[in-house]
Write an enzyme that holds these catalytic residues in place. Structure first.
Site, PDB file in Angstrom:
ATOM      1  N   ARG A  15       8.589  73.764  34.288  1.00  0.00           N
ATOM      2  CA  ARG A  15       7.501  73.536  35.502  1.00  0.00           C
ATOM      3  C   ARG A  15       8.083  72.715  36.679  1.00  0.00           C
ATOM      4  NH1 ARG A  15       2.786  70.611  31.841  1.00  0.00           N
ATOM      5  NH2 ARG A  15       4.669  69.913  30.971  1.00  0.00           N
ATOM      6  N   LYS A  75       6.659  65.864  34.432  1.00  0.00           N
ATOM      7  CA  LYS A  75       6.799  64.895  33.096  1.00  0.00           C
ATOM      8  C   LYS A  75       7.486  63.470  33.555  1.00  0.00           C
ATOM      9  CE  LYS A  75       6.072  65.805  29.488  1.00  0.00           C
ATOM     10  NZ  LYS A  75       4.543  65.445  29.137  1.00  0.00           N
ATOM     11  N   TYR A  94       2.780  63.008  34.859  1.00  0.00           N
ATOM     12  CA  TYR A  94       2.383  62.800  33.896  1.00  0.00           C
ATOM     13  C   TYR A  94       3.179  61.642  33.092  1.00  0.00           C
ATOM     14  CZ  TYR A  94      -0.639  67.029  33.616  1.00  0.00           C
ATOM     15  OH  TYR A  94      -1.484  68.081  33.735  1.00  0.00           O
ATOM     16  N   HIS A  96       1.923  59.110  30.124  1.00  0.00           N
ATOM     17  CA  HIS A  96       1.515  58.755  28.603  1.00  0.00           C
ATOM     18  C   HIS A  96       2.324  57.496  28.322  1.00  0.00           C
ATOM     19  CE1 HIS A  96      -0.412  62.979  28.500  1.00  0.00           C
ATOM     20  NE2 HIS A  96       0.898  63.196  29.054  1.00  0.00           N
ATOM     21  N   GLU A 118      -2.676  61.846  33.801  1.00  0.00           N
ATOM     22  CA  GLU A 118      -3.670  61.729  32.722  1.00  0.00           C
ATOM     23  C   GLU A 118      -4.872  61.015  32.906  1.00  0.00           C
ATOM     24  OE1 GLU A 118      -0.307  59.497  31.284  1.00  0.00           O
ATOM     25  OE2 GLU A 118      -0.325  60.966  32.577  1.00  0.00           O
ATOM     26  N   ASP A 268       1.633  63.819  22.748  1.00  0.00           N
ATOM     27  CA  ASP A 268       2.184  63.180  24.074  1.00  0.00           C
ATOM     28  C   ASP A 268       1.762  61.706  24.111  1.00  0.00           C
ATOM     29  OD1 ASP A 268       3.669  64.641  25.862  1.00  0.00           O
ATOM     30  OD2 ASP A 268       2.115  65.589  26.947  1.00  0.00           O
TER      31      ASP A 268
END
Length: 382
Positions: A15, A75, A94, A96, A118, A268
């Site tokens: 991505r 990411k 993201y 996490h 997120e 994740d």
């Protein structure tokens, strides 16, 4: 503002954080967009498309980091990227963090302002997580059915069955975005579907919208009753910003039939099974207690084109606001963005991340005035 878009270097992460059309809109607004060469190739976007959009292409990630004030990724930064972080950089991706103490400590030491997709909220929803949850939920049934095939070590059960043969049994833990999309896909294949959920209103909604799926109140006793007959177990439990609850212990897994499959979408955030550990698209599965585990931490990257388009559609408004007005004013205009700030000025600024790592929590040092006429009003919490 200069917005940087590096190429993702996580294993099999195809991505890209900004599509050429998003870069074009930012350039039209007077911003400078710096894109690492080949950043979009995995999602089907050529370098020429970014150049036509007005972006500046550079050959090294270090150049992107050095020039950017706002760095937009998909990411979390990988170890090779840690030295490139700096105090005046805004990182938007993201993260996490509740499942990754090492990265949390790196971000704290760097002084970077880290905003996690997120945990951005809008009217109690997580709009930047939802499209990836939709993809992961739908994908979980595809990969689960694939690994149920006997030549992949599975039990040989076809989820949809055939006339005269009962369909496979799918159990979904959690009736949120990922869970409901998994249930819809499994239902579409003709599988026998049960969703475990604790929110009674959510169960009523699922009961009305998923006509042939069953809902069951989620507790350990009910799960233990279901496990011996489950072919595909999908973990789709989410606690926003926090580590996923461990709902499946090793001894519970032993009740499942050999060759059954567990897809842990929650990996994740640490995973919802005691036996889960992160895997990659290169080596996606492992077997514990006779059960095939699929625990890929970036599932939507398998469908990078669709995932990139879905992601940039929801992130763009926030990227544009930060670029146009700076972070404090962007939070004023979109208060839900304030909940996305996980790390700022060397402090943990999200309560769930602080709790996960037993670190001090400090609210972000940004004041937001409630405005009942603003679309995002009411999403900011202390």
């Amino acid at each position: 503002m200069t917005i940087g878009v590096p190429k993702e270097i996580k294993r099999q992460e195809h991505r890209v954080a900004l599509s050429p059309s998003a870069a074009y809109q930012l350039c039209r607004r007077g911003h400078r967009v710096v894109v690492e060469r080949d950043a979009g190739v995995g999602a089907g976007y050529s370098n020429a498309e970014y150049e036509q959009a007005g972006a500046v292409l550079v050959s090294e990630a270090s150049a992107v980091y050095a020039e950017a004030r706002l760095l937009v990724k998909v990411k979390e930064p990988q170890p090779e990227e840690y030295p490139l972080l700096r105090p005046d950089l805004i990182l938007f991706c993201y993260l996490h963090l509740a499942a990754d103490r090492t990265l949390t400590e790196v971000l704290l030491r760097s002084g970077v302002t880290a905003i996690a997709y997120e945990t951005v909220e809008l009217h109690g929803r997580l709009p930047l997580l939802e499209p990836m949850s939709e993809i992961a939920g739908r994908m979980s049934v595809l990969v689960g059915g694939y690994y149920l095939a006997r030549h992949h070590g599975g039990s040989g059960v076809l989820l949809g069955g055939v006339p005269g043969v009962l369909p496979g049994r799918v159990v979904v833990l959690g009736g949120g975005t990922a869970g409901v999309n998994a249930a819809r896909m499994a239902q579409g294949l003709g599988a026998d579907v049960t969703i475990l959920e604790v929110d009674l209103e959510r169960m009523r909604f699922l009961d009305i919208t998923l006509h042939t799926a069953h809902t069951l109140y989620s507790n350990e006793a009910h799960l233990m009753d279901l496990l011996p007959s489950v072919d595909l177990l999908i973990g789709a439990v989410l606690v926003p910003g926090a580590r996923a609850p461990r709902l499946i212990r090793r001894d519970m897994l032993r009740r499942m039939r050999p060759g059954s499959v567990l897809v842990d979408i929650a990996i994740d955030q640490g995973g919802c099974a005691e036996t889960s550990r992160p895997t990659t698209h290169d080596d996606p599965v492992f077997v514990e207690e006779g059960v095939i585990h699929y625990c890929v931490t970036n599932m939507p990257a398998a469908y990078a084109r669709t995932a990139t388009q879905a992601l940039t559609h929801v992130t763009y408004r926030y990227v544009e606001a930060i670029a146009d007005f700076g972070l404090p004013e962007a939070c004023q205009r979109h208060p839900g963005l304030l909940r996305g700030i996980n790390i700022m000025a060397g402090r943990v600024t999200h309560p769930a991340v602080a709790e996960a790592h037993q670190m001090p929590y400090h609210p972000p040092p940004i004041h937001v005035d409630p405005d009942p006429y603003r679309p995002d009003a009411g999403t900011c919490r202390p």
